[in-house]
Design a protein around this motif. Structure first.
Motif, PDB file in Angstrom:
ATOM      1  N   LEU A  16      -6.100   0.473  12.862  1.00  0.00           N
ATOM      2  CA  LEU A  16      -5.674   1.664  12.131  1.00  0.00           C
ATOM      3  C   LEU A  16      -4.756   1.295  10.974  1.00  0.00           C
ATOM      4  N   VAL A  17      -3.808   0.399  11.228  1.00  0.00           N
ATOM      5  CA  VAL A  17      -2.907  -0.036  10.160  1.00  0.00           C
ATOM      6  C   VAL A  17      -3.680  -0.798   9.090  1.00  0.00           C
ATOM      7  N   MET A  18      -4.613  -1.651   9.518  1.00  0.00           N
ATOM      8  CA  MET A  18      -5.384  -2.428   8.554  1.00  0.00           C
ATOM      9  C   MET A  18      -6.231  -1.523   7.661  1.00  0.00           C
ATOM     10  N   THR A  21      -4.225   0.725   5.079  1.00  0.00           N
ATOM     11  CA  THR A  21      -3.637   0.053   3.929  1.00  0.00           C
ATOM     12  C   THR A  21      -4.693  -0.593   3.036  1.00  0.00           C
ATOM     13  N   MET A  22      -5.934  -0.600   3.455  1.00  0.00           N
ATOM     14  CA  MET A  22      -6.989  -1.239   2.685  1.00  0.00           C
ATOM     15  C   MET A  22      -7.514  -0.275   1.619  1.00  0.00           C
ATOM     16  N   SER A  23      -7.756  -0.783   0.423  1.00  0.00           N
ATOM     17  CA  SER A  23      -8.351   0.038  -0.627  1.00  0.00           C
ATOM     18  C   SER A  23      -9.707  -0.555  -0.995  1.00  0.00           C
ATOM     19  N   ASP A  71       0.697   2.303   0.324  1.00  0.00           N
ATOM     20  CA  ASP A  71       1.546   1.161   0.013  1.00  0.00           C
ATOM     21  C   ASP A  71       2.915   1.277   0.668  1.00  0.00           C
ATOM     22  N   GLU A  72       3.113   2.276   1.514  1.00  0.00           N
ATOM     23  CA  GLU A  72       4.436   2.576   2.045  1.00  0.00           C
ATOM     24  C   GLU A  72       4.809   1.725   3.247  1.00  0.00           C
ATOM     25  N   LEU A  73       3.880   0.914   3.758  1.00  0.00           N
ATOM     26  CA  LEU A  73       4.183   0.124   4.950  1.00  0.00           C
ATOM     27  C   LEU A  73       4.891  -1.182   4.616  1.00  0.00           C
ATOM     28  N   LYS A  74       4.981  -1.497   3.345  1.00  0.00           N
ATOM     29  CA  LYS A  74       5.654  -2.726   2.962  1.00  0.00           C
ATOM     30  C   LYS A  74       7.165  -2.529   3.083  1.00  0.00           C
ATOM     31  N   LEU A  75       7.770  -3.300   3.954  1.00  0.00           N
ATOM     32  CA  LEU A  75       9.203  -3.204   4.182  1.00  0.00           C
ATOM     33  C   LEU A  75       9.771  -4.618   4.134  1.00  0.00           C
TER      34      LEU A  75
END
Length: 130
Positions: A16-18, A21-23, A71-75
């Motif tokens: 789900l996360v992959m 975030t994939m475009s 793009d909000e998962l980048k921390l």
């Protein structure tokens, strides 16, 4: 059963996360109103009837659909100020220091099999638990 369910759940969450975030880009080529080719991640093949860009009666058209991933998962740890970094490292260190590992137990008879049961002694002696 519980461990298998946890593994399946963690795999589903990772996918789900992959995928969130994939475009990707879908490219379509139309000749008139008919769809000729569709391509994902590449350019669609043409029908070979392209004319110059100055022609007015140009029958072919391309349609590009772009799906952007979030793009909000980048921390980054660097985006925190010093006090936040200090709190996170202190909390992590103290959390892992809470748990003490148990001493390794040595079982001397682990590699030995039990003796074969020749007769059921309770049945022979007629002794039953009530």
């Amino acid at each position: 059963m519980k461990k298998a369910f946890q593994h399946i759940t963690s795999l589903c969450m990772a996918f789900l996360v992959m995928f969130s975030t994939m475009s990707f880009t879908v490219d379509k080529h139309f000749c008139g109103s008919f769809l000729v080719d569709t391509a994902v991640f590449s350019k669609a093949k043409t029908c070979g009837m392209e004319m110059s860009a100055t022609a007015e009666d140009h029958c072919c058209s391309n349609e590009t659909i772009t799906v952007e991933g979030q793009d909000e998962l980048k921390l980054s740890f660097d985006s925190f100020d010093f006090n936040q970094q200090l709190f996170i490292t202190t909390f992590t260190y103290t959390y892992f220091e809470l748990f003490e590992s148990l001493p390794k137990q040595i079982i001397p008879f682990k590699d030995y099999s039990p003796p074969l049961l020749v007769t059921d002694i309770q049945l022979v002696d007629q002794v039953f638990l009530i």
